[in-house]
Design a protein around this motif. Structure first.
Motif, PDB file in Angstrom:
ATOM      1  N   MET A   1       0.757  -1.217   0.012  1.00  0.00           N
ATOM      2  CA  MET A   1      -0.122  -0.055   0.036  1.00  0.00           C
ATOM      3  C   MET A   1       0.850   1.192  -0.020  1.00  0.00           C
ATOM      4  O   MET A   1       0.739   2.358  -0.849  1.00  0.00           O
ATOM      5  N   LEU A   2       1.955   1.288   0.653  1.00  0.00           N
ATOM      6  CA  LEU A   2       2.868   2.337   0.834  1.00  0.00           C
ATOM      7  C   LEU A   2       3.565   2.590  -0.559  1.00  0.00           C
ATOM      8  O   LEU A   2       3.686   3.853  -0.851  1.00  0.00           O
ATOM      9  N   LYS A   3       4.056   1.581  -1.099  1.00  0.00           N
ATOM     10  CA  LYS A   3       4.885   1.579  -2.302  1.00  0.00           C
ATOM     11  C   LYS A   3       4.115   1.921  -3.641  1.00  0.00           C
ATOM     12  O   LYS A   3       4.671   1.668  -4.636  1.00  0.00           O
ATOM     13  N   GLY A   4       2.696   1.452  -3.459  1.00  0.00           N
ATOM     14  CA  GLY A   4       2.019   1.622  -4.844  1.00  0.00           C
ATOM     15  C   GLY A   4       1.862   0.398  -5.478  1.00  0.00           C
ATOM     16  O   GLY A   4       1.715   0.365  -6.807  1.00  0.00           O
TER      17      GLY A   4
ATOM     18  N   ASN B   1      18.536 -10.856 -17.776  1.00  0.00           N
ATOM     19  CA  ASN B   1      17.217  -9.906 -18.573  1.00  0.00           C
ATOM     20  C   ASN B   1      16.933  -8.420 -17.976  1.00  0.00           C
ATOM     21  O   ASN B   1      16.035  -7.996 -18.133  1.00  0.00           O
ATOM     22  N   GLU B   2      18.049  -7.935 -17.208  1.00  0.00           N
ATOM     23  CA  GLU B   2      18.068  -6.467 -16.852  1.00  0.00           C
ATOM     24  C   GLU B   2      17.215  -6.410 -15.723  1.00  0.00           C
ATOM     25  O   GLU B   2      16.515  -5.589 -15.509  1.00  0.00           O
ATOM     26  N   ALA B   3      16.971  -7.459 -15.064  1.00  0.00           N
ATOM     27  CA  ALA B   3      15.892  -7.623 -13.850  1.00  0.00           C
ATOM     28  C   ALA B   3      16.516  -6.655 -12.750  1.00  0.00           C
ATOM     29  O   ALA B   3      17.535  -6.580 -12.335  1.00  0.00           O
ATOM     30  N   ASN B   4      15.507  -5.849 -12.254  1.00  0.00           N
ATOM     31  CA  ASN B   4      15.856  -5.096 -11.007  1.00  0.00           C
ATOM     32  C   ASN B   4      15.234  -6.004  -9.758  1.00  0.00           C
ATOM     33  O   ASN B   4      13.902  -6.056  -9.735  1.00  0.00           O
ATOM     34  N   ILE B   5      15.995  -6.542  -8.846  1.00  0.00           N
ATOM     35  CA  ILE B   5      15.169  -7.434  -7.786  1.00  0.00           C
ATOM     36  C   ILE B   5      15.324  -6.820  -6.397  1.00  0.00           C
ATOM     37  O   ILE B   5      16.333  -6.322  -6.070  1.00  0.00           O
ATOM     38  N   LYS B   6      14.320  -6.512  -5.870  1.00  0.00           N
ATOM     39  CA  LYS B   6      14.440  -5.790  -4.360  1.00  0.00           C
ATOM     40  C   LYS B   6      13.598  -6.671  -3.530  1.00  0.00           C
ATOM     41  O   LYS B   6      12.656  -7.377  -3.710  1.00  0.00           O
ATOM     42  N   MET B   7      14.168  -6.926  -2.133  1.00  0.00           N
ATOM     43  CA  MET B   7      13.795  -7.712  -1.057  1.00  0.00           C
ATOM     44  C   MET B   7      13.078  -6.588  -0.205  1.00  0.00           C
ATOM     45  O   MET B   7      13.566  -5.653   0.346  1.00  0.00           O
ATOM     46  N   ILE B   8      11.663  -6.844  -0.051  1.00  0.00           N
ATOM     47  CA  ILE B   8      10.889  -5.954   0.854  1.00  0.00           C
ATOM     48  C   ILE B   8      10.614  -6.352   2.092  1.00  0.00           C
ATOM     49  O   ILE B   8       9.847  -7.434   2.026  1.00  0.00           O
TER      50      ILE B   8
ATOM     51  N   VAL C   1       6.351   5.636   4.151  1.00  0.00           N
ATOM     52  CA  VAL C   1       7.193   6.165   3.058  1.00  0.00           C
ATOM     53  C   VAL C   1       7.485   5.151   1.903  1.00  0.00           C
ATOM     54  O   VAL C   1       7.040   4.065   1.935  1.00  0.00           O
ATOM     55  N   LEU C   2       7.998   5.836   0.905  1.00  0.00           N
ATOM     56  CA  LEU C   2       8.034   5.073  -0.586  1.00  0.00           C
ATOM     57  C   LEU C   2       9.267   4.012  -0.235  1.00  0.00           C
ATOM     58  O   LEU C   2       9.210   2.999  -0.975  1.00  0.00           O
ATOM     59  N   ALA C   3      10.352   4.445   0.310  1.00  0.00           N
ATOM     60  CA  ALA C   3      11.690   3.606   0.908  1.00  0.00           C
ATOM     61  C   ALA C   3      12.430   4.276   1.766  1.00  0.00           C
ATOM     62  O   ALA C   3      11.917   5.464   2.170  1.00  0.00           O
ATOM     63  N   SER C   4      13.360   3.498   2.337  1.00  0.00           N
ATOM     64  CA  SER C   4      13.956   3.960   3.475  1.00  0.00           C
ATOM     65  C   SER C   4      14.725   5.326   3.195  1.00  0.00           C
ATOM     66  O   SER C   4      14.851   6.263   4.082  1.00  0.00           O
ATOM     67  N   LEU C   5      15.193   5.492   2.020  1.00  0.00           N
ATOM     68  CA  LEU C   5      15.960   6.503   1.262  1.00  0.00           C
ATOM     69  C   LEU C   5      15.329   7.066  -0.049  1.00  0.00           C
ATOM     70  O   LEU C   5      15.459   6.170  -0.842  1.00  0.00           O
ATOM     71  N   VAL C   6      14.957   8.189  -0.125  1.00  0.00           N
ATOM     72  CA  VAL C   6      14.295   8.678  -1.326  1.00  0.00           C
ATOM     73  C   VAL C   6      14.918  10.050  -1.525  1.00  0.00           C
ATOM     74  O   VAL C   6      15.199  11.027  -0.711  1.00  0.00           O
ATOM     75  N   LEU C   7      15.373  10.224  -2.941  1.00  0.00           N
ATOM     76  CA  LEU C   7      15.927  11.452  -3.128  1.00  0.00           C
ATOM     77  C   LEU C   7      14.965  11.854  -4.441  1.00  0.00           C
ATOM     78  O   LEU C   7      14.990  11.269  -5.505  1.00  0.00           O
ATOM     79  N   GLU C   8      14.419  12.946  -4.160  1.00  0.00           N
ATOM     80  CA  GLU C   8      13.519  13.515  -5.147  1.00  0.00           C
ATOM     81  C   GLU C   8      14.292  14.492  -5.939  1.00  0.00           C
ATOM     82  O   GLU C   8      14.917  15.435  -5.271  1.00  0.00           O
ATOM     83  N   ILE C   9      14.217  14.254  -7.178  1.00  0.00           N
ATOM     84  CA  ILE C   9      14.660  15.226  -7.964  1.00  0.00           C
ATOM     85  C   ILE C   9      13.789  15.953  -9.001  1.00  0.00           C
ATOM     86  O   ILE C   9      13.114  15.407  -9.856  1.00  0.00           O
ATOM     87  N   THR C  10      13.767  17.239  -8.949  1.00  0.00           N
ATOM     88  CA  THR C  10      12.890  18.054  -9.534  1.00  0.00           C
ATOM     89  C   THR C  10      13.540  19.203 -10.219  1.00  0.00           C
ATOM     90  O   THR C  10      14.589  19.613  -9.771  1.00  0.00           O
TER      91      THR C  10
END
Length: 446
Positions: free
Chosen positions: A107-110, A154-161, A169-178
């Motif tokens: 729910m937090l990470k969409g 296959n260029e996979a990005n694997i994340k352990m949640i 929060v979206l993640a422990s560390l988030v850098l917003e670039i605007t």
């Protein structure tokens, strides 16, 4: 009684000896200063909200846009093979191309809305805590390199949640670039920052929330030729769907079956796989597909369509009507503030060649492209931002409470010196907490 007498004699000596008083106060002050210095020297690391242990965790698998369901399945099959012999795991559920069952992290990470051929989720259930030697935090820490190093094909990005520490929060560390500049410039900077994150120790599960480039093959129907061949556009669409996606063309009725058994027809995987991202390979596939018109003549599909290549259009995310790209990461067995500071220092060092960098509020940065003049705001968010906000609010509240308690003690004891002594003693008690963490960290693995 004899032991009690020795203690009373020792305390009595401290109270009636000025030199001993000064020695005890000096030793207390030194120990307090040393305990405080253990934090900035990173001998003792601080974390406000530790992650909770659990009996399960989730694996997010993300392939670049344009990858097929077969390539996604290849990654998930590799992960399952790697984990199937782990004694602490009881079972796994693979959700291929769809979201997993609803949980707090999703729910937090969409993640609930992630439904595509290039996405998969794996829910891993562990034995009960009392039936295994390592907790879920240590298990994820141990299994993460095993999976990511062995199955990132296959260029996979694997994340352990894991279960979040608490804040939404979206993640422990988030850098917003605007930026008010182009989307391409923002994404270019985001991927450079992601490379810095990958070189930062203890930062894992790094991802850029942006679409990757891939070539789309658009099939354009030639209406004139279709009419001349005495065919219809609907026939062309159906044969394409039947060949590559497949459809039920008939049903079998069995006495023992509760429902009709569908007959699903499509090309086999090898035949419909496009080995090269070019027109020629796709047109070769179409040449082998023939349609029969009303006169009984077979017309190759390749003569009725044309193919146009184009690069996919990226999704544009915005915040407060400003385009934004998030670079996210997780801190492995550590508070996010330490890798954040390390990554920030690296950004200040490595990006000065192309950008003019200014320090703004707190840890945020403002980058200006030396060539184009575009500016980019780098704002740190995530668990660490909420932690700092919580520290600020609690600190102000604690400060007001201490001042009020101090004046109450002055009124009660009729002495400023005694009120000061009691107030200072409450701060010195923090030293005991810090020393306890220091020694426990030496003798334990968790």
């Amino acid at each position: 009684m004899k032991k009690s007498g020795h203690i009373e004699y020792f305390v009595f000596g401290l109270l009636h000896s000025k030199s001993k008083k000064i020695a005890v106060l000096s030793l207390t002050l030194v120990l307090f200063v040393i305990s405080i210095m253990l934090i900035p020297t990173v001998a003792v690391k601080a974390k406000l909200l530790p992650k909770p242990t659990a009996d399960s965790f989730t694996i997010y698998v993300d392939l670049p846009e344009g990858k097929s369901i077969y390539e996604t399945k290849e990654v998930t099959s590799c992960i399952v093979q790697k984990l199937k012999d782990e004694e602490i795991i009881t079972d796994m559920s693979v959700y291929l191309g769809e979201s997993a069952s609803v949980d707090f992290s999703a729910m937090l990470k969409g993640r609930l809305f992630a439904s595509s051929r290039n996405v998969a989720n794996i829910v891993v259930n562990l034995k009960k805590d009392e039936d295994r030697d390592e907790n879920s935090l240590l298990a994820v820490h141990r299994l993460r390199p095993l999976i990511q190093n062995g199955c990132s094909i296959n260029e996979a990005n694997i994340k352990m949640i894991e279960l979040p520490a608490g804040p939404p929060v979206l993640a422990s560390l988030v850098l917003e670039i605007t930026s008010d500049g182009s989307q391409e410039s923002i994404e270019h900077l985001a991927y450079r920052v992601a490379d810095i994150f990958r070189k930062t120790e203890t930062l894992v599960d790094i991802d850029v929330q942006s679409d990757a480039d891939f070539i789309e093959q658009r099939i354009i129907l030639n209406e004139k030729k279709i009419a001349q061949a005495n065919l219809t556009s609907e026939q062309i669409k159906k044969i394409l769907y039947l060949a590559f996606e497949g459809m039920d063309i008939a049903f079998i009725n069995e006495v023992d079956a509760n429902n009709q058994i569908p007959i699903h027809l499509s090309l086999d995987r090898k035949t419909k796989t496009i080995m090269k991202a070019d027109k020629a390979d796709l047109m070769n596939k179409f040449s082998s597909l023939n349609l029969m018109n009303a006169q009984g003549m077979l017309v190759p599909l390749a003569e009725l369509v044309t193919i146009k290549e184009r690069t996919n259009e990226h999704k544009i995310m915005s915040k407060n009507l400003t385009p934004i790209v998030n670079v996210i990461a997780e801190a492995d067995m550590e508070s996010p503030i330490y890798p954040l500071l390390s990554a920030r220092d690296t950004i200040l060092e490595e990006l000065t060649d192309n950008y003019k960098i200014e320090k703004t509020k707190f840890l945020d940065l403002k980058l200006t492209d030396k060539k184009s003049g575009e500016y980019f705001n780098l704002h740190w968010d995530g668990e660490q931002k909420l932690t700092m906000d919580t520290f600020t609010d609690l600190g102000l509240s604690l400060g007001v409470a201490i001042v009020m308690v101090f004046f109450l003690m002055v009124i009660y004891y009729q002495s400023f010196s005694l009120a000061w002594a009691i107030s200072i003693a409450s701060f010195i008690s923090v030293a005991g907490v810090i020393y306890l963490h220091f020694f426990v960290d030496i003798f334990t693995t968790n």
